[in-house]
Enzyme design. Structure first.
Site, short mmCIF file in Angstrom:
data_model
loop_
_atom_site.label_atom_id
_atom_site.label_comp_id
_atom_site.label_asym_id
_atom_site.label_seq_id
_atom_site.Cartn_x
_atom_site.Cartn_y
_atom_site.Cartn_z
N ASN A 167 0.59 -1.10 -0.29
CA ASN A 167 0.22 -0.21 -0.09
C ASN A 167 0.44 1.40 -0.07
OD1 ASN A 167 0.26 -1.06 2.34
ND2 ASN A 167 -1.21 0.01 3.29
N LYS A 190 12.71 -7.08 0.17
CA LYS A 190 11.64 -7.65 -0.53
C LYS A 190 10.52 -6.94 -0.72
CE LYS A 190 8.63 -10.19 -0.17
NZ LYS A 190 7.66 -9.88 -1.48
N PRO A 191 10.44 -6.40 -1.91
CA PRO A 191 9.23 -5.79 -1.92
C PRO A 191 8.00 -6.43 -2.02
CG PRO A 191 9.61 -5.14 -3.89
CD PRO A 191 10.49 -6.09 -2.97
N GLU A 246 -1.47 -11.52 10.35
CA GLU A 246 -1.24 -12.73 9.58
C GLU A 246 -0.08 -13.35 9.44
OE1 GLU A 246 -3.66 -14.12 6.87
OE2 GLU A 246 -4.18 -16.07 7.16
N LEU A 259 16.17 -17.18 17.07
CA LEU A 259 16.36 -16.15 17.94
C LEU A 259 16.83 -14.89 17.07
CD1 LEU A 259 18.26 -18.41 20.74
CD2 LEU A 259 15.45 -17.00 20.41
N GLU A 265 5.74 -4.54 11.89
CA GLU A 265 4.31 -3.59 11.39
C GLU A 265 3.19 -3.72 11.07
OE1 GLU A 265 5.08 -0.82 13.42
OE2 GLU A 265 7.00 -0.23 13.49
N GLY A 267 -1.59 -5.23 10.89
CA GLY A 267 -2.69 -4.63 9.96
C GLY A 267 -3.04 -3.45 11.50
N CYS A 299 -3.19 1.44 7.36
CA CYS A 299 -3.47 0.78 8.29
C CYS A 299 -3.59 1.28 9.13
CB CYS A 299 -1.38 0.41 8.36
SG CYS A 299 -0.02 1.62 8.24
N GLU A 397 -10.06 -5.07 9.70
CA GLU A 397 -9.41 -4.28 8.66
C GLU A 397 -9.99 -4.62 7.23
OE1 GLU A 397 -5.75 -5.02 8.15
OE2 GLU A 397 -5.21 -3.07 8.41
N LYS A 467 -0.39 -4.81 20.89
CA LYS A 467 -1.63 -5.99 20.71
C LYS A 467 -1.22 -6.01 19.07
CE LYS A 467 -6.07 -3.82 21.38
NZ LYS A 467 -6.57 -3.77 21.87
N GLU A 474 8.77 2.37 14.31
CA GLU A 474 9.70 3.37 13.40
C GLU A 474 9.72 4.80 13.79
OE1 GLU A 474 8.38 0.72 10.00
OE2 GLU A 474 10.50 -0.15 10.11
P1 NAD Z 1 0.94 -9.48 4.03
O1 NAD Z 1 1.10 -9.59 5.14
O2 NAD Z 1 -0.06 -9.66 2.22
O3 NAD Z 1 2.25 -8.64 2.84
C1 NAD Z 1 3.72 -8.72 3.75
C2 NAD Z 1 4.61 -8.70 2.65
O4 NAD Z 1 4.78 -10.08 3.26
C3 NAD Z 1 4.70 -8.44 1.19
O5 NAD Z 1 5.87 -8.31 0.73
C4 NAD Z 1 4.67 -10.60 1.32
O6 NAD Z 1 4.32 -10.68 -0.22
C5 NAD Z 1 4.96 -10.17 2.14
N1 NAD Z 1 5.12 -11.93 1.91
C6 NAD Z 1 3.84 -13.19 1.90
N2 NAD Z 1 4.17 -13.98 2.94
C7 NAD Z 1 4.92 -14.08 3.39
C8 NAD Z 1 6.11 -15.76 3.42
N3 NAD Z 1 5.62 -16.36 4.35
N4 NAD Z 1 6.84 -15.18 4.64
C9 NAD Z 1 7.78 -13.50 4.35
N5 NAD Z 1 6.78 -12.59 3.71
C10 NAD Z 1 5.71 -12.84 3.16
O7 NAD Z 1 0.22 -8.13 3.70
P2 NAD Z 1 -0.34 -6.27 2.47
O8 NAD Z 1 -1.34 -7.43 1.60
O9 NAD Z 1 0.68 -6.49 1.29
O10 NAD Z 1 -0.19 -5.36 3.39
C11 NAD Z 1 -1.39 -5.04 3.81
C12 NAD Z 1 -1.06 -4.75 5.19
O11 NAD Z 1 -0.71 -4.52 5.37
C13 NAD Z 1 -2.28 -4.18 5.67
O12 NAD Z 1 -2.57 -5.46 7.17
C14 NAD Z 1 -1.76 -3.73 6.64
O13 NAD Z 1 -2.68 -2.72 7.67
C15 NAD Z 1 -0.54 -3.89 6.76
N6 NAD Z 1 0.63 -2.20 7.08
C16 NAD Z 1 0.93 -1.90 7.90
C17 NAD Z 1 1.50 -0.69 8.48
C18 NAD Z 1 2.13 -0.70 9.41
O14 NAD Z 1 3.22 -0.13 9.70
N7 NAD Z 1 1.90 -0.84 10.85
C19 NAD Z 1 1.60 -0.64 7.12
C20 NAD Z 1 1.25 -1.32 5.82
C21 NAD Z 1 0.62 -1.85 5.70
#
Ligand code: NAD
Length: 496
Positions: A167, A190-191, A246, A259, A265, A267, A299, A397, A467, A474
């Protein structure tokens, strides 16, 4: 089509249109030779294709990052030398703002105005701020009764695995990279699989800014396979993850097994509490921007509006009139405020959640359906009333331009409703009373609270969750704590 033609065709710079992995300072195809299409969410058409990385590419990227860290080409530079590179990166981001904003807009569907003044500007600010902190990573001398000189040093950790969501690709990668690099670490980034283009842009830009080869490596491809392998790789010293709760929990479990420190960061599902004593006109603007900004894929969005009962009906009436007027459409139009959702998957998810709420008896005050436009993934800004905290659309969410509105009678009830969620990233209080602002903000279970505002952020002010919204902070000097380790050195001396 040649790369140059493809770049002209899509509006993307040539090195981004090429879409290769960046490992050890070189652009290359993935080990398996595969490609993944990147869709422009405003049209549903292919905007670019990127190399599909494999675990072999992750291994190569970690090895390159380890080599770079080990020989000290970055890790052993002085803070001032690192600072110069980060500052140059910040300047280059500002110089290329128009192009970079276009990349982010095409990739994510962000309205171009916001891509410019929020995403690109924040990324530049991050590098500038961390450039300053890079010069201040001091240890300290400790006074002891020992016959010894005792002092601490702040040292980089090694290879940081930076994993970012779809996002805010540019802001969130800049947050991690600027802090990790300021501290002297190497990075494998890894984006998100759907929105990797600005990560490739930044690899090129940072190289031009003077970052030595191998210090930053970018591997694009599927999150599950690449992410799991990267997080578990023995060459990784720290995991910096932003994404869903998740996947964050899964990543933390993997990192925990070895470890390995992890910041997560995750949802959010913030409540915005609107008291009857607030400046209503100003507060309504805040309420709307809190749920439509970034098409609700934020988020820290404010999708749960809690309204003090005496003004509940009035607020619903104002929202019904005002929300349909928020400009939605082509992200390349400077007047657009709401662009498309970032993917077909997001559009389907948001549509399904609103339909489920409607089927369960909720009242859709405005919106509540997709907007057919040029094949893009648009969803009308939506306000839902007649729901309680057990409704899926309230407790989960949604991550779209959807606002639920619930009334409350007392301050205590508002706090209980706001805190009654598994998440704890952000919250808002709109009130004319300074005492109430203090009382309520202190009682809210969230990492950041905005009073009479929403989403005011600055690189100097830490943010992060409590939570299920994760752990670690950050932004701010606090960010560097998780990218460094403290070493104590005690040098004994003889007393005469
Ligand atoms: P996502 O968890 O699906 O993916 C995030 C990243 O993790 C991606 O690069 C994805 O390719 C990678 N990924 C997926 N499976 C993985 C695995 N098994 N092991 C390691 N990496 C893996 O999240 P999304 O759908 O891209 O983003 C939306 C979510 O991110 C929302 O829940 C949002 O609230 C949260 N978010 C949080 C913040 C914050 O600062 N707290 C900021 C932005 C987005």
């Amino acid at each position: 089509m040649t790369i140059q033609e493809s770049a002209t065709h899509t509006g993307l710079p040539a090195h981004i249109a090429r879409g290769q992995l960046f490992i050890g300072g070189s652009w290359r195809e993935g080990d398996g030779g595969g490609r993944t299409d990147i869709i422009n969410p405003a049209t549903g058409k292919v905007a670019a294709s990127v190399a599909t990385g494999t675990v072999a590419d992750i291994n190569a990227a970690v090895a390159a990052a380890q080599d770079a860290f080990g020989d000290g080409r970055w890790s052993r530079l002085s803070g001032r030398e690192r600072s110069r590179v980060l500052l140059r990166a910040s300047q280059l981001i500002r110089e290329r703002a128009t192009e970079l904003a276009l990349v982010e807009s095409i990739d994510v569907g962000k309205p171009i105005t916001f891509a410019n003044v929020v995403d690109v500007a924040t990324a530049a600010d991050q590098y500038e701020y961390m450039a300053a902190l890079a010069q201040q990573l001091d240890g300290s001398v400790r006074e002891t009764p020992l016959s010894a000189h005792a002092f601490t040093r702040r040292e980089p950790l090694g290879v940081v695995a930076a994993i970012t969501p779809f996002n805010f690709p540019l802001i969130l990668s800049s947050t991690k990279l600027a802090a990790a690099l300021a501290a002297g670490n190497s990075v494998v980034h890894k984006p998100a699989s759907d929105t990797p283009l600005s990560a490739l842009y930044m690899a090129q830009l940072l190289t031009e800014a003077g970052l030595p080869d191998g210090v930053l490596n970018v591997v694009t491809g599927p999150g599950g396979t690449l992410g799991d392998h990267l997080v578990s790789h023995p060459g990784v010293a720290k995991v910096a993850f932003t994404g869903s709760t998740e996947v964050g929990a899964h990543v933390a479990e993997l990192a925990g097994k070895s470890l390995r420190p992890v910041t997560a960061e995750l949802g959010g599902n913030a409540a915005n509490i609107l008291f009857a004593d607030a400046d209503l006109e100003k507060a309504i603007g805040t309420v709307i921007s809190a749920f439509v900004f970034n098409t609700g894929q934020f988020c820290m969005a404010g999708p749960r509006l809690l309204v003090e009962r005496p003004i509940y009906e009035t607020v619903l009436g104002i929202l019904e009139d005002a929300v349909p007027g928020v400009p939605i459409g082509d992200p390349s139009d400077p007047a657009t405020v709401i662009g498309p959702l970032a993917s077909r998957k997001q559009l389907d998810k948001v549509s399904a959640m609103v339909e489920a709420a409607r089927a369960a008896g909720a009242k859709v005050v405005t919106g509540g359906e997709p907007l057919e436009l040029e094949g893009g993934y648009y969803y009308r800004p939506t306000v839902i009333a007649g729901v309680d905290s057990t409704a899926e659309v309230v407790k989960d969410e949604v991550f779209g331009p959807v606002l639920t509105v619930q009334p409350f009678d007392t301050e205590a009830e508002a706090i209980a409703l706001a805190n009654g969620t598994e998440y704890g990233l952000a919250a808002g209080v709109q009130t004319g009373s300074i005492s109430r602002a203090h009382r309520v903000s202190a009682a809210l279970d969230a990492g950041i609270v905005w009073v009479n505002s929403w989403a005011l952020l600055d690189p100097s002010v830490p943010f992060g969750g409590v939570k299920a919204s994760g752990w670690g902070r950050e932004y701010g000097p606090e960010s560097l704590d998780s990218y460094t380790r403290t070493k104590s050195t005690i040098i004994a001396f003889d007393q005469e």
